[in-house]
Design an enzyme around this catalytic site. Structure first.
Site, PDB file in Angstrom:
ATOM      1  N   PRO A   9      13.685  -8.596 -60.576  1.00 20.51           N
ATOM      2  CG  PRO A   9      13.625  -6.872 -62.132  1.00 20.51           C
ATOM      3  CD  PRO A   9      12.792  -7.549 -61.069  1.00 20.51           C
ATOM      4  CG  ASN A  10      19.143  -7.968 -62.847  1.00 23.83           C
ATOM      5  OD1 ASN A  10      19.498  -8.891 -63.573  1.00 23.83           O
ATOM      6  ND2 ASN A  10      18.724  -6.817 -63.322  1.00 23.83           N
ATOM      7  NE  ARG A  17      28.079 -11.497 -62.436  1.00 19.89           N
ATOM      8  CZ  ARG A  17      27.173 -11.943 -63.307  1.00 19.89           C
ATOM      9  NH1 ARG A  17      26.234 -11.134 -63.730  1.00 19.89           N
ATOM     10  NH2 ARG A  17      27.222 -13.177 -63.758  1.00 19.89           N
ATOM     11  CE1 TYR A  22      20.921  -2.937 -54.459  1.00 17.36           C
ATOM     12  CE2 TYR A  22      22.327  -3.542 -56.299  1.00 17.36           C
ATOM     13  CZ  TYR A  22      21.301  -2.800 -55.776  1.00 17.36           C
ATOM     14  OH  TYR A  22      20.630  -1.901 -56.569  1.00 17.36           O
ATOM     15  CG  ASN A  73      13.559  -6.006 -53.505  1.00 18.04           C
ATOM     16  OD1 ASN A  73      13.295  -5.076 -54.279  1.00 18.04           O
ATOM     17  ND2 ASN A  73      14.756  -6.181 -52.977  1.00 18.04           N
ATOM     18  CB  ALA A  76      15.039  -2.577 -62.036  1.00 16.49           C
ATOM     19  CG  HIS A  79      12.797   2.499 -59.470  1.00 20.60           C
ATOM     20  ND1 HIS A  79      12.567   2.969 -58.192  1.00 20.60           N
ATOM     21  CD2 HIS A  79      13.807   1.580 -59.354  1.00 20.60           C
ATOM     22  CE1 HIS A  79      13.435   2.387 -57.364  1.00 20.60           C
ATOM     23  NE2 HIS A  79      14.184   1.538 -58.043  1.00 20.60           N
ATOM     24  CG  ASP A  86      -2.428  -1.223 -62.928  1.00 25.03           C
ATOM     25  OD1 ASP A  86      -2.416  -0.325 -62.065  1.00 25.03           O
ATOM     26  OD2 ASP A  86      -2.484  -0.988 -64.150  1.00 25.03           O
ATOM     27  CD  GLU A  97       7.950  -0.560 -52.636  1.00 27.55           C
ATOM     28  OE1 GLU A  97       6.813  -0.045 -52.515  1.00 27.55           O
ATOM     29  OE2 GLU A  97       8.870  -0.018 -53.261  1.00 27.55           O
ATOM     30  CG  HIS A  99      13.245  -1.238 -51.994  1.00 28.87           C
ATOM     31  ND1 HIS A  99      13.294  -1.738 -53.275  1.00 28.87           N
ATOM     32  CD2 HIS A  99      12.041  -0.637 -51.853  1.00 28.87           C
ATOM     33  CE1 HIS A  99      12.159  -1.434 -53.885  1.00 28.87           C
ATOM     34  NE2 HIS A  99      11.376  -0.783 -53.045  1.00 28.87           N
ATOM     35  CG  LEU A 100      18.379  -6.119 -50.449  1.00 27.72           C
ATOM     36  CD1 LEU A 100      19.064  -6.713 -51.660  1.00 27.72           C
ATOM     37  CD2 LEU A 100      18.667  -6.947 -49.200  1.00 27.72           C
ATOM     38  CB  SER A 101      19.902   0.037 -51.436  1.00 27.85           C
ATOM     39  OG  SER A 101      18.951   0.118 -52.489  1.00 27.85           O
ATOM     40  NE  ARG A 106      21.191   2.645 -54.844  1.00 30.89           N
ATOM     41  CZ  ARG A 106      21.099   1.478 -55.495  1.00 30.89           C
ATOM     42  NH1 ARG A 106      20.198   0.594 -55.129  1.00 30.89           N
ATOM     43  NH2 ARG A 106      21.910   1.208 -56.489  1.00 30.89           N
ATOM     44  NE  ARG A 110      19.465   2.679 -58.286  1.00 31.88           N
ATOM     45  CZ  ARG A 110      19.526   1.623 -59.114  1.00 31.88           C
ATOM     46  NH1 ARG A 110      18.556   0.745 -59.151  1.00 31.88           N
ATOM     47  NH2 ARG A 110      20.573   1.456 -59.901  1.00 31.88           N
TER      48      ARG A 110
HETATM   49  O1  CA2 Z   1      17.576  -1.964 -52.847  1.00 34.61           O
HETATM   50  C1  CA2 Z   1      16.866  -2.795 -53.400  1.00 34.61           C
HETATM   51  O2  CA2 Z   1      16.440  -3.816 -52.852  1.00 34.61           O
HETATM   52  C2  CA2 Z   1      16.514  -2.605 -54.887  1.00 34.61           C
HETATM   53  O3  CA2 Z   1      15.172  -3.054 -55.063  1.00 34.61           O
HETATM   54  C3  CA2 Z   1      17.489  -3.462 -55.655  1.00 34.61           C
HETATM   55  C4  CA2 Z   1      17.322  -3.328 -57.155  1.00 34.61           C
HETATM   56  C5  CA2 Z   1      17.335  -1.866 -57.592  1.00 34.61           C
HETATM   57  O4  CA2 Z   1      17.072  -1.770 -58.975  1.00 34.61           O
HETATM   58  C6  CA2 Z   1      16.334  -1.035 -56.822  1.00 34.61           C
HETATM   59  O5  CA2 Z   1      16.439   0.304 -57.228  1.00 34.61           O
HETATM   60  C7  CA2 Z   1      16.574  -1.144 -55.324  1.00 34.61           C
HETATM   61  C8  CA2 Z   1      18.442  -4.083 -57.876  1.00 34.61           C
HETATM   62  C9  CA2 Z   1      18.411  -5.569 -57.605  1.00 34.61           C
HETATM   63  C10 CA2 Z   1      19.489  -6.232 -58.399  1.00 34.61           C
HETATM   64  O6  CA2 Z   1      20.611  -6.467 -57.578  1.00 34.61           O
HETATM   65  C11 CA2 Z   1      21.800  -6.711 -58.133  1.00 34.61           C
HETATM   66  C12 CA2 Z   1      22.650  -7.522 -57.422  1.00 34.61           C
HETATM   67  C13 CA2 Z   1      23.885  -7.801 -57.909  1.00 34.61           C
HETATM   68  C14 CA2 Z   1      24.287  -7.272 -59.126  1.00 34.61           C
HETATM   69  C15 CA2 Z   1      23.444  -6.472 -59.861  1.00 34.61           C
HETATM   70  C16 CA2 Z   1      22.192  -6.196 -59.348  1.00 34.61           C
END
Ligand code: CA2
Length: 146
Positions: A9-10, A17, A22, A73, A76, A79, A86, A97, A99-101, A106, A110
């Site tokens: 998601p997102n 944004r 990110y 990836n 959200a 977590h 499952d 798996e 993750h960008l960050s 964090r 997370r």
């Molecule tokens: O670091 C990552 O790749 C995450 O999976 C990114 C997720 C975050 O919830 C995880 O804790 C770590 C968030 C992805 C959504 O990215 C956005 C990008 C622009 C604006 C808002 C959210």
């Protein structure tokens, strides 16, 4: 060999944004970089992005027999989602798996991944490189699966 890259998601908002967290890269640019890496390694890549937990669960449930490995990836849902955990566990296809960050650097919430125990490994904190490294790992896992 076919590899599925699954964006949670997102991630469709990447580059549009919150660039301070990110970066400016968009999901389209990540996918193009993965397509290039796939071509160099003579494998096929498909992409799926959803903001809906159930859609991600359904997608994972449909991939048996079609893909040899998955890069995910879960965003959200990393977590929170027992359902995605499952689904990965049940499908029996090796998953990586990404993750960008660096989720361990964090907020407390997370720092736990419900997904990590059911994937082959996790790459976190390298931006777009996390996807590229995860994809190379998935290729190796897919070779073993054949
Ligand atoms: O670091 C990552 O790749 C995450 O999976 C990114 C997720 C975050 O919830 C995880 O804790 C770590 C968030 C992805 C959504 O990215 C956005 C990008 C622009 C604006 C808002 C959210």
């Amino acid at each position: 060999m076919k590899i599925l890259v699954l964006h949670g998601p997102n991630l469709n908002l990447l580059g549009k944004r919150e660039p301070d967290i990110y970066g400016k890269v968009t999901i389209q640019r990540i996918n193009r970089a993965l397509e290039k890496l796939a071509a160099e390694n003579k494998v096929t890549v498909d992409f799926f992005q959803s903001n809906h937990e159930g859609e991600i669960v359904d997608k994972i449930g449909r991939i048996r027999g079609e893909y040899q490995a998955v890069v995910i990836n879960p965003a959200a849902y990393t977590h929170t989602s027992v359902a995605i955990r499952d689904a990965i566990s049940a499908v029996g296809i090796p998953a990586v798996e990404v993750h960008l960050s660096n989720i361990y650097a964090r907020e407390d919430f997370r720092r736990q991944s419900l997904i990590a125990p059911v994937v082959k490994g996790q790459i976190s904190g390298f931006g777009v490189q996390s996807y590229l490294l995860g994809f190379l790992a998935a290729i190796e896992l897919g070779k073993k699966k054949k």
